[in-house]
Design an enzyme around this catalytic site. Structure first.
Site, PDB file in Angstrom:
ATOM      1  CG  ASN A   1      -0.030   0.697   8.554  1.00  0.00           C
ATOM      2  OD1 ASN A   1       0.271   1.717   9.153  1.00  0.00           O
ATOM      3  ND2 ASN A   1      -1.240   0.512   8.023  1.00  0.00           N
TER       4      ASN A   1
ATOM      5  CG  MET B   1      -7.388  -8.872   6.007  1.00  0.00           C
ATOM      6  SD  MET B   1      -8.039  -7.409   6.857  1.00  0.00           S
ATOM      7  CE  MET B   1      -9.772  -7.579   6.455  1.00  0.00           C
TER       8      MET B   1
ATOM      9  CG  LEU C   1      -3.973 -13.398  15.870  1.00  0.00           C
ATOM     10  CD1 LEU C   1      -2.996 -12.414  16.499  1.00  0.00           C
ATOM     11  CD2 LEU C   1      -3.210 -14.500  15.127  1.00  0.00           C
TER      12      LEU C   1
ATOM     13  CG  HIS D   1      -9.516  -0.560  14.010  1.00  0.00           C
ATOM     14  ND1 HIS D   1      -9.928  -1.657  13.292  1.00  0.00           N
ATOM     15  CD2 HIS D   1     -10.623   0.223  14.156  1.00  0.00           C
ATOM     16  CE1 HIS D   1     -11.221  -1.556  13.032  1.00  0.00           C
ATOM     17  NE2 HIS D   1     -11.661  -0.424  13.545  1.00  0.00           N
TER      18      HIS D   1
ATOM     19  CG  ASP E   1     -10.766  -4.147  15.780  1.00  0.00           C
ATOM     20  OD1 ASP E   1      -9.592  -4.529  15.618  1.00  0.00           O
ATOM     21  OD2 ASP E   1     -11.617  -4.175  14.873  1.00  0.00           O
TER      22      ASP E   1
ATOM     23  CD  GLU F   1      -4.300   3.129   9.127  1.00  0.00           C
ATOM     24  OE1 GLU F   1      -3.645   2.086   9.010  1.00  0.00           O
ATOM     25  OE2 GLU F   1      -5.440   3.264   8.651  1.00  0.00           O
TER      26      GLU F   1
HETATM   27  C1  GRF Z   1      -4.976  -0.206   7.481  1.00  0.00           C
HETATM   28  O1  GRF Z   1      -5.955   0.752   7.228  1.00  0.00           O
HETATM   29  C2  GRF Z   1      -5.050  -0.696   8.902  1.00  0.00           C
HETATM   30  O2  GRF Z   1      -5.506   0.264   9.792  1.00  0.00           O
HETATM   31  C3  GRF Z   1      -6.071  -1.810   8.795  1.00  0.00           C
HETATM   32  O3  GRF Z   1      -5.811  -2.419   7.564  1.00  0.00           O
HETATM   33  C4  GRF Z   1      -5.206  -1.478   6.676  1.00  0.00           C
HETATM   34  C5  GRF Z   1      -3.923  -2.094   6.214  1.00  0.00           C
HETATM   35  O4  GRF Z   1      -3.281  -1.324   5.231  1.00  0.00           O
HETATM   36  N1  GRF Z   1      -5.979  -2.702   9.927  1.00  0.00           N
HETATM   37  P1  GRF Z   1      -1.810  -1.702   4.756  1.00  0.00           P
HETATM   38  O5  GRF Z   1      -1.847  -3.155   4.288  1.00  0.00           O
HETATM   39  O6  GRF Z   1      -0.879  -1.511   5.906  1.00  0.00           O
HETATM   40  O7  GRF Z   1      -1.524  -0.755   3.624  1.00  0.00           O
END
Ligand code: GRF
Length: 194
Positions: free
Chosen positions: A22, A95, A98, A114, A150, A179
């Site tokens: 992402n 991960m 906060l 998410h 979330d 995403e």
């Molecule tokens: C994604 O699936 C996002 O939705 C979740 O964690 C994953 C992160 O993937 N929160 P990346 O590190 O962006 O490849």
């Protein structure tokens, strides 16, 4: 609070803990002519996060935060955000949870992506739970971060069909692709008046 002057780009910080796909999509988006954002820095709690290789290859400023004590870590992050005039934090596979006070101090300007159709399946193992429940649809959500996991205001969501032969891997890949499109569109939507 940082003020935006004229057509200055919105300075964002991307927080990652792992793969960083992402981050990559946000970076590509930031380089588009009409993009409202520029990535000023990448922060991580995991010095081995794969996404750091990408950040490095794009010469993005990287901050590796020692998270052995959350309160200290957040104090350091606050200083970094201030120093770099960050207006928006984008969590992208970050991960760590906060704290309430951190979220409050940043005044609602934290986004997260998410991999489920929130409010369904908060937390981890979303795809596994979707398959176990034989849901017909899944998807992903971009939302503002509040002090409950979330649960903040939903900015944008995209649905996909769960196919009969989908397994956890297939479903996660399918949703990840979405995403990568959804996060930039959600940012555009958030700053549509900008
Ligand atoms: C994604 O699936 C996002 O939705 C979740 O964690 C994953 C992160 O993937 N929160 P990346 O590190 O962006 O490849």
């Amino acid at each position: 609070m940082v003020k935006l002057i004229g057509k200055e780009k919105i300075k964002i910080a991307v927080f990652i803990s792992g793969r960083g796909s992402n981050l990559k999509s946000l970076y590509k988006f930031s380089k588009k002519k009409k993009s409202p954002i520029t990535i000023k820095l990448v922060a991580t709690d995991n010095k081995k996060a794969k996404g750091l290789l990408y950040a490095k290859s794009k010469k993005l400023k990287i901050y590796k935060i020692n998270y052995s004590n959350r309160s200290n870590a957040e104090k350091i992050i606050q200083k970094i955000l201030k120093k770099n005039n960050i207006y928006l934090v984008c969590l992208a596979g970050f991960m760590k949870i906060l704290s309430k006070s951190f979220i409050k101090s940043f005044n609602g300007k934290i986004l997260n992506i998410h991999p489920s159709l929130l409010p369904k399946y908060k937390g981890l193992n979303t795809h596994k739970r979707v398959l176990l429940n034989k849901d017909k649809f899944s998807g992903c959500t971009v939302h503002l971060v509040n002090d409950k996991l979330d649960s903040g205001k939903i900015i944008l969501q995209k649905k996909v069909k769960v196919l009969k032969n989908d397994n956890e891997y297939k479903l996660s890949r399918k949703i990840l692709k979405i995403e990568h499109k959804l996060y930039p569109v959600a940012i555009k939507k958030l700053f549509s008046n900008y």
